[in-house]
Structure formats: structure tokens, C-alpha cells
Write a protein that holds these residues in place. Structure first.
Motif, PDB file in Angstrom:
ATOM      1  N   ALA A   1      19.418  -8.128  28.123  1.00  0.00           N
ATOM      2  CA  ALA A   1      19.913  -7.466  26.909  1.00  0.00           C
ATOM      3  C   ALA A   1      21.258  -6.791  27.173  1.00  0.00           C
ATOM      4  O   ALA A   1      22.166  -6.830  26.330  1.00  0.00           O
ATOM      5  N   LYS A   2      21.412  -6.187  28.348  1.00  0.00           N
ATOM      6  CA  LYS A   2      22.689  -5.575  28.699  1.00  0.00           C
ATOM      7  C   LYS A   2      23.780  -6.633  28.874  1.00  0.00           C
ATOM      8  O   LYS A   2      24.933  -6.429  28.479  1.00  0.00           O
ATOM      9  N   PHE A   3      23.435  -7.769  29.471  1.00  0.00           N
ATOM     10  CA  PHE A   3      24.392  -8.844  29.683  1.00  0.00           C
ATOM     11  C   PHE A   3      24.978  -9.337  28.367  1.00  0.00           C
ATOM     12  O   PHE A   3      26.170  -9.664  28.283  1.00  0.00           O
ATOM     13  N   LEU A   4      24.156  -9.362  27.311  1.00  0.00           N
ATOM     14  CA  LEU A   4      24.610  -9.862  26.020  1.00  0.00           C
ATOM     15  C   LEU A   4      25.335  -8.816  25.185  1.00  0.00           C
ATOM     16  O   LEU A   4      26.273  -9.147  24.451  1.00  0.00           O
ATOM     17  N   THR A   5      24.911  -7.570  25.254  1.00  0.00           N
ATOM     18  CA  THR A   5      25.426  -6.574  24.304  1.00  0.00           C
ATOM     19  C   THR A   5      26.448  -5.611  24.894  1.00  0.00           C
ATOM     20  O   THR A   5      27.304  -5.119  24.160  1.00  0.00           O
ATOM     21  N   ASP A   6      26.407  -5.322  26.191  1.00  0.00           N
ATOM     22  CA  ASP A   6      27.438  -4.463  26.775  1.00  0.00           C
ATOM     23  C   ASP A   6      28.845  -5.023  26.587  1.00  0.00           C
ATOM     24  O   ASP A   6      29.775  -4.262  26.287  1.00  0.00           O
ATOM     25  N   PRO A   7      29.055  -6.349  26.762  1.00  0.00           N
ATOM     26  CA  PRO A   7      30.407  -6.881  26.571  1.00  0.00           C
ATOM     27  C   PRO A   7      30.971  -6.651  25.175  1.00  0.00           C
ATOM     28  O   PRO A   7      32.190  -6.570  25.007  1.00  0.00           O
ATOM     29  N   VAL A   8      30.083  -6.526  24.173  1.00  0.00           N
ATOM     30  CA  VAL A   8      30.558  -6.255  22.817  1.00  0.00           C
ATOM     31  C   VAL A   8      31.219  -4.879  22.775  1.00  0.00           C
ATOM     32  O   VAL A   8      32.297  -4.699  22.189  1.00  0.00           O
TER      33      VAL A   8
ATOM     34  N   LEU B   1      15.387  -3.703  16.427  1.00  0.00           N
ATOM     35  CA  LEU B   1      15.556  -4.727  15.395  1.00  0.00           C
ATOM     36  C   LEU B   1      16.486  -4.245  14.286  1.00  0.00           C
ATOM     37  O   LEU B   1      17.378  -4.991  13.838  1.00  0.00           O
ATOM     38  N   LEU B   2      16.298  -3.019  13.826  1.00  0.00           N
ATOM     39  CA  LEU B   2      17.166  -2.482  12.775  1.00  0.00           C
ATOM     40  C   LEU B   2      18.620  -2.419  13.252  1.00  0.00           C
ATOM     41  O   LEU B   2      19.551  -2.712  12.487  1.00  0.00           O
ATOM     42  N   CYS B   3      18.812  -2.076  14.514  1.00  0.00           N
ATOM     43  CA  CYS B   3      20.169  -2.044  15.064  1.00  0.00           C
ATOM     44  C   CYS B   3      20.783  -3.442  15.080  1.00  0.00           C
ATOM     45  O   CYS B   3      21.951  -3.627  14.707  1.00  0.00           O
ATOM     46  N   ALA B   4      20.006  -4.425  15.513  1.00  0.00           N
ATOM     47  CA  ALA B   4      20.513  -5.797  15.591  1.00  0.00           C
ATOM     48  C   ALA B   4      20.904  -6.330  14.216  1.00  0.00           C
ATOM     49  O   ALA B   4      21.915  -7.032  14.072  1.00  0.00           O
ATOM     50  N   LEU B   5      20.136  -5.983  13.208  1.00  0.00           N
ATOM     51  CA  LEU B   5      20.453  -6.436  11.849  1.00  0.00           C
ATOM     52  C   LEU B   5      21.712  -5.749  11.311  1.00  0.00           C
ATOM     53  O   LEU B   5      22.512  -6.362  10.582  1.00  0.00           O
ATOM     54  N   ALA B   6      21.892  -4.486  11.673  1.00  0.00           N
ATOM     55  CA  ALA B   6      23.054  -3.743  11.176  1.00  0.00           C
ATOM     56  C   ALA B   6      24.363  -4.251  11.764  1.00  0.00           C
ATOM     57  O   ALA B   6      25.435  -4.023  11.194  1.00  0.00           O
ATOM     58  N   VAL B   7      24.305  -4.938  12.898  1.00  0.00           N
ATOM     59  CA  VAL B   7      25.519  -5.451  13.532  1.00  0.00           C
ATOM     60  C   VAL B   7      26.040  -6.714  12.841  1.00  0.00           C
ATOM     61  O   VAL B   7      27.234  -7.007  12.896  1.00  0.00           O
ATOM     62  N   LEU B   8      25.179  -7.458  12.171  1.00  0.00           N
ATOM     63  CA  LEU B   8      25.548  -8.777  11.643  1.00  0.00           C
ATOM     64  C   LEU B   8      26.840  -8.799  10.814  1.00  0.00           C
ATOM     65  O   LEU B   8      27.648  -9.722  10.956  1.00  0.00           O
ATOM     66  N   PRO B   9      27.083  -7.808   9.932  1.00  0.00           N
ATOM     67  CA  PRO B   9      28.304  -7.898   9.100  1.00  0.00           C
ATOM     68  C   PRO B   9      29.620  -7.852   9.866  1.00  0.00           C
ATOM     69  O   PRO B   9      30.662  -8.187   9.289  1.00  0.00           O
ATOM     70  N   ILE B  10      29.609  -7.482  11.153  1.00  0.00           N
ATOM     71  CA  ILE B  10      30.871  -7.416  11.905  1.00  0.00           C
ATOM     72  C   ILE B  10      31.543  -8.791  11.975  1.00  0.00           C
ATOM     73  O   ILE B  10      32.758  -8.894  12.170  1.00  0.00           O
TER      74      ILE B  10
ATOM     75  N   ALA C   1      30.798 -13.892  17.639  1.00  0.00           N
ATOM     76  CA  ALA C   1      29.858 -13.832  18.759  1.00  0.00           C
ATOM     77  C   ALA C   1      29.228 -12.454  18.870  1.00  0.00           C
ATOM     78  O   ALA C   1      28.027 -12.316  19.153  1.00  0.00           O
ATOM     79  N   ALA C   2      30.020 -11.404  18.624  1.00  0.00           N
ATOM     80  CA  ALA C   2      29.494 -10.041  18.698  1.00  0.00           C
ATOM     81  C   ALA C   2      28.376  -9.822  17.679  1.00  0.00           C
ATOM     82  O   ALA C   2      27.407  -9.099  17.943  1.00  0.00           O
ATOM     83  N   SER C   3      28.476 -10.445  16.521  1.00  0.00           N
ATOM     84  CA  SER C   3      27.495 -10.210  15.456  1.00  0.00           C
ATOM     85  C   SER C   3      26.111 -10.736  15.814  1.00  0.00           C
ATOM     86  O   SER C   3      25.101 -10.236  15.302  1.00  0.00           O
ATOM     87  N   LEU C   4      26.023 -11.743  16.682  1.00  0.00           N
ATOM     88  CA  LEU C   4      24.731 -12.380  16.985  1.00  0.00           C
ATOM     89  C   LEU C   4      24.121 -11.910  18.303  1.00  0.00           C
ATOM     90  O   LEU C   4      22.955 -12.193  18.580  1.00  0.00           O
ATOM     91  N   ALA C   5      24.886 -11.200  19.121  1.00  0.00           N
ATOM     92  CA  ALA C   5      24.441 -10.881  20.473  1.00  0.00           C
ATOM     93  C   ALA C   5      23.164 -10.052  20.494  1.00  0.00           C
ATOM     94  O   ALA C   5      22.297 -10.239  21.360  1.00  0.00           O
ATOM     95  N   TYR C   6      23.003  -9.149  19.532  1.00  0.00           N
ATOM     96  CA  TYR C   6      21.884  -8.201  19.583  1.00  0.00           C
ATOM     97  C   TYR C   6      20.562  -8.859  19.195  1.00  0.00           C
ATOM     98  O   TYR C   6      19.520  -8.563  19.790  1.00  0.00           O
ATOM     99  N   LEU C   7      20.588  -9.733  18.212  1.00  0.00           N
ATOM    100  CA  LEU C   7      19.360 -10.448  17.852  1.00  0.00           C
ATOM    101  C   LEU C   7      18.894 -11.329  19.006  1.00  0.00           C
ATOM    102  O   LEU C   7      17.687 -11.416  19.288  1.00  0.00           O
TER     103      LEU C   7
END
Length: 431
Positions: free
Chosen positions: A240-247, A311-320, A401-407
Motif C-alpha cells: 500500500a505504501k509502494f502505491l500511494t506514497d509516490p502520489v 475505502l472512503l479515502c480511496a474513493l475521494a481521490v478519484l476526481p484528481i 495514475a494517482a487517482s487509481l493508486a489507493y483503490l
């Protein structure tokens, strides 16, 4: 006889010294992010003055990420072995001197060396802070404590655009690095004077110590990298850190350039849009920590509370993903603010997940493993961002790419840890 306190009902004053410790963690994290963001704010000016290309800038950022990854490889273990008082002091001392050393650099190679040293020191912040939270807070308060100190990342990002441009325009860019780096040395004095482990602290009352220790004691363990490499729980955090920290790294280093290039903001204009973004991020960090703690207080399981919040956090990122398609500055700021707030809420709960899954003596090493994975991911993104911008001049694919990383990250957490247990389970063996 009525017990002094229980894990479910505390009716007597227990003291609040633990929140002073949390305040120290908050200020350390503020300085940590202030120091690392100076480069991003001055990047357009430095690129023009020193003749960097997009690829040069990407390599400078990659140098920090590489050192951050190497630093995490050892810093987590260092905190577990030296303890947080000495270990944290060493880390802050290294990164403060490295931040000040940027003032001596005059080309891309010099900045790369300074960034490398900065990355080594700054890698110690989160392993030390998370270990301190595990030592000073019961489980019911940990997510909130993590959310509060993690909000320091956003405060640092708020202070930077309000101060760094002024310093650079008034006295020159070297002074921006010198003055911000010196703050860490000032913090060291407060830390060394104020911090002791809870059991040895002369200002901690007996009721508060009992409150801190209300959870079942963790088993004594020694942690090796071989153990962590075989732990699905550790891989859940690391992936999870590998995918989302780079964002988040991308936001820190490329947002000022994005606003400069796409919306025409100059160094003296860029402050307030960034302030708005990181104030909202701050609120997201605290709200994310509060929300999962609130669910636990309402009787939710640890598994449900943490994962619903993620999950709520991952959904909130999508509009970026839409931000590169808008020409309106404040629409872009709104979309970025939502994403950065969601990231900070995600980060607070992801860090807290390590204290849910692992006994306290292992937390520093697990956070170090995850931080290393995030830094490795950040190296790839820094290099890719430099190449993409050099060849296409477009931010569309980067924000997409940033918008999908959290899901994707949450899916991997669920795959590796289908159920978070009510109490941390011991590691399977002691080598």
C-alpha cells in the motif's frame, strides 16, 4: 474493590502529558516536511538560474527517494534498538544539517548529494513517531494521535509557501535552506529535555501510565528482516505504501511546477493556492484519524473501522484524474485539495494499521519496511515524471495514475489481511 481504571471506562483524571509528546511529534513532522518542500517551491527559480532540465530535476528528486529508501532500511531497526529518544535525535540532527547544506550547492550534482543526505535523515521521522505513539497511547487513541502528528506534514507544507518565497526573494535562495534547516536543531533541544519512555518519565502520573498500559501487554520479540519478508501483514502495509506514497511525493515536488506551468503562477503568487491545498489536507489527516477512532468507540471492529475509512479515502481521490483537464485555477485547487486530504486520512489509518497488526517492539521495523517500499515507488515516479514531462509536457497521465493508486492499494491490503485481529498477533518465531 473498584479498579482504578479499565480499558472500557475511565472516570478519573488520568493526565494529559502524552499529548505533549504528541505535540513534539507534530512539530518534528512539520519541520520534516518544511525542509523537504523548499526544493519544490524554488524549483522553477532554480531551474532557470542553474539551467536544470526536467530530467535533471527528476534525478535530484530521485536522489532523495533513493536515500529515503536506504534510510528506512536501517532507521526502523535503529529506532527499535536505540529507542526513540536517542534514535529520533540522531535522525533529526542528520536531516537538519543536510537541509542547510543545500545552500552550498551550485549545480544539479551538488543538489543531488544534499538531497541524498536529507533523505537518509528524514527516513527516521515516521518510524520514530509511530513507535512513540505505540509506547505512549492506548489502542483507542492511536489513530487520533497519528492523525494529529501526521497533520504536521501539511502544516509544514502550509508554512513553506508562506515563508520560503519571501526569504528567497528578500535574501536569496540559499537562506531559505539555511533558516528552515536550523529549525530542526532548535527542536532537538526541546526533545532531549522533554522526552523519556513512559515508565521512566518523572512528569507522568501513575493513573496516566496505567491508562497508557490498558491494552494487553505485547509479547517480547526480536524482529529480523527475514521474519518481515515472510509476513503477509507486513506486505499489506508495504504494498500500500509502494502505491500511494509516490502520489504524495509527486504532490510535494511537482504541484508548484504544475501551477507555475499550467496556470501561470509566479513565486510570489503561488503561496495561497498551496496554503488552501494543505490546510484542507491537514483537516483530512485529523478527520481520518478521528473517524476510525469514532467507529471503534461506537463498537465497530478494528477490521471494519480501519478498512471502511481507507475505502472512503480511496474513493475521494478519484476526481484528481480530472485536474489536468481544467483551465480554472480554483477548480484545480479544489480537486487537488480533496485528493491531498484523502491521502492524509489514508496515511493516518495506514500507519495506525501497523500498531493493530504487530506488537509494539516490531512497529518501527515494519514502518521502516513500508517506508522503504514507498520510497522505492517514489524513485520510479520521480524518474517517470521527469521523462513524461520532458517528452509530452502533459500532466494528464500522472494525475490519472494517482487517482487509481489507493483503490488498488486497498485491494492488496484486503488480499493480504482479510481480517484485522482485535489484538496484534505475535510474529511466528524468534530467530
Amino acid at each position: 474493590m473498584q479498579p482504578l481504571l479499565t480499558s472500557t471506562d475511565v472516570r478519573i483524571p488520568v493526565g494529559r502529558y502524552r499529548w505533549r509528546i504528541c505535540a513534539l511529534l507534530f512539530f518534528a513532522t512539520t519541520i520534516n516536511y518544511l525542509d523537504r518542500q523548499v526544493l519544490g517551491l524554488l524549483a522553477p527559480q532554480l531551474q532557470e538560474a542553474l539551467g536544470w532540465s526536467e530530467l535533471d530535476y527528476g534525478r535530484i528528486v530521485t536522489a532523495f527517494q533513493a536515500a529515503y529508501a536506504l534510510g528506512f532500511l536501517g532507521m526502523g531497526t535503529l529506532m527499535d534498538r536505540l529507542g526513540t529518544r536517542l534514535g529520533y535525535a540522531v535522525a533529526v540532527g542528520i536531516w537538519s544539517l543536510a537541509a542547510m547544506a543545500h545552500a552550498l550547492a551550485r549545480n544539479a550534482l551538488g543538489f543531488s548529494f544534499a538531497r541524498f543526505a536529507l533523505g537518509l535523515g528524514e527516513a527516521g521521522n515516521f518510524p520514530a513517531a509511530l513507535k512513540t505513539v505505540a509506547e505512549w497511547f492506548p489502542k483507542r487513541e492511536r489513530a487520533l494521535a497519528v492523525g494529529i502528528f501526521n497533520a504536521g506534514a501539511n502544516v509544514g507544507a502550509i508554512v513553506a509557501p508562506l515563508t520560503v518565497p519571501y526569504i528567497a526573494l528578500t535574501w536569496g535562495w540559499p537562506w531559505a535552506f539555511l533558516l528552515t534547516g536550523a529549525l530542526g536543531l532548535l527542536w532537538l533541544g526541546f526533545w532531549w529535555q522533554s522526552y523519556r519512555p513512559p515508565a521512566d518519565h518523572p512528569r507522568l502520573t501513575s493513573p496516566e501510565l496505567a491508562y497508557i498500559r490498558q491494552d494487553p501487554p505485547d509479547p517480547a520479540v526480536r524482529v529480523s528482516w527475514r521474519q518481515l519478508a515472510g509476513e503477509r501483514r507486513a506486505w499489506a502495509f508495504a504494498l500500500a505504501k509502494f502505491l500511494t506514497d509516490p502520489v504524495w511525493w509527486f504532490y510535494l515536488y511537482w504541484l508548484p511546477k504544475f501551477l507555475f506551468e499550467t496556470h501561470g503562477l509566479t513565486l510570489d503568487q503561488i503561496g495561497w493556492p498551496l496554503v488552501v491545498i494543505y490546510v484542507v489536507s491537514d483537516l483530512g489527516s485529523i478527520a481520518g484519524g478521528w473517524f476510525s477512532s469514532f467507529l471503534l468507540h461506537r463498537g465497530w471492529s478494528v477490521n471494519a473501522a480501519r478498512k471502511l475509512t481507507l475505502l472512503l479515502c480511496a474513493l475521494a481521490v478519484l476526481p484528481i484524474g480530472l485536474v489536468a483537464r481544467t483551465d480554472d485555477l480554483w477548480t484545480a485547487v479544489a480537486l487537488i485539495s480533496l485528493a491531498t486530504a484523502a491521502h492524509q486520512a489514508w496515511s493516518a489509518n495506514l500507519f495506525t494499521l501497523t500498531t493493530d497488526l504487530f506488537p509494539r517492539p516490531a512497529v518501527g521495523s515494519v514502518v521502516g519496511m513500508g517506508g522503504m517500499a514507498g520510497a522505492i515507488g517514489g524513485m520510479g515516479v520521480a524518474t517517470a515524471a521527469g521523462w513524461i514531462l520532458e517528452t509530452t509536457g502533459s500532466y494528464f497521465w500522472l494525475f490519472g495514475a494517482a487517482s487509481l493508486a489507493y483503490l488498488i492499494g486497498l485491494a492488496l491490503i484486503q488480499l493480504c489481511v482479510p481480517t484485522v485481529p482485535p489484538q496484534p498477533r505475535p510474529l511466528p518465531f524468534n530467530p
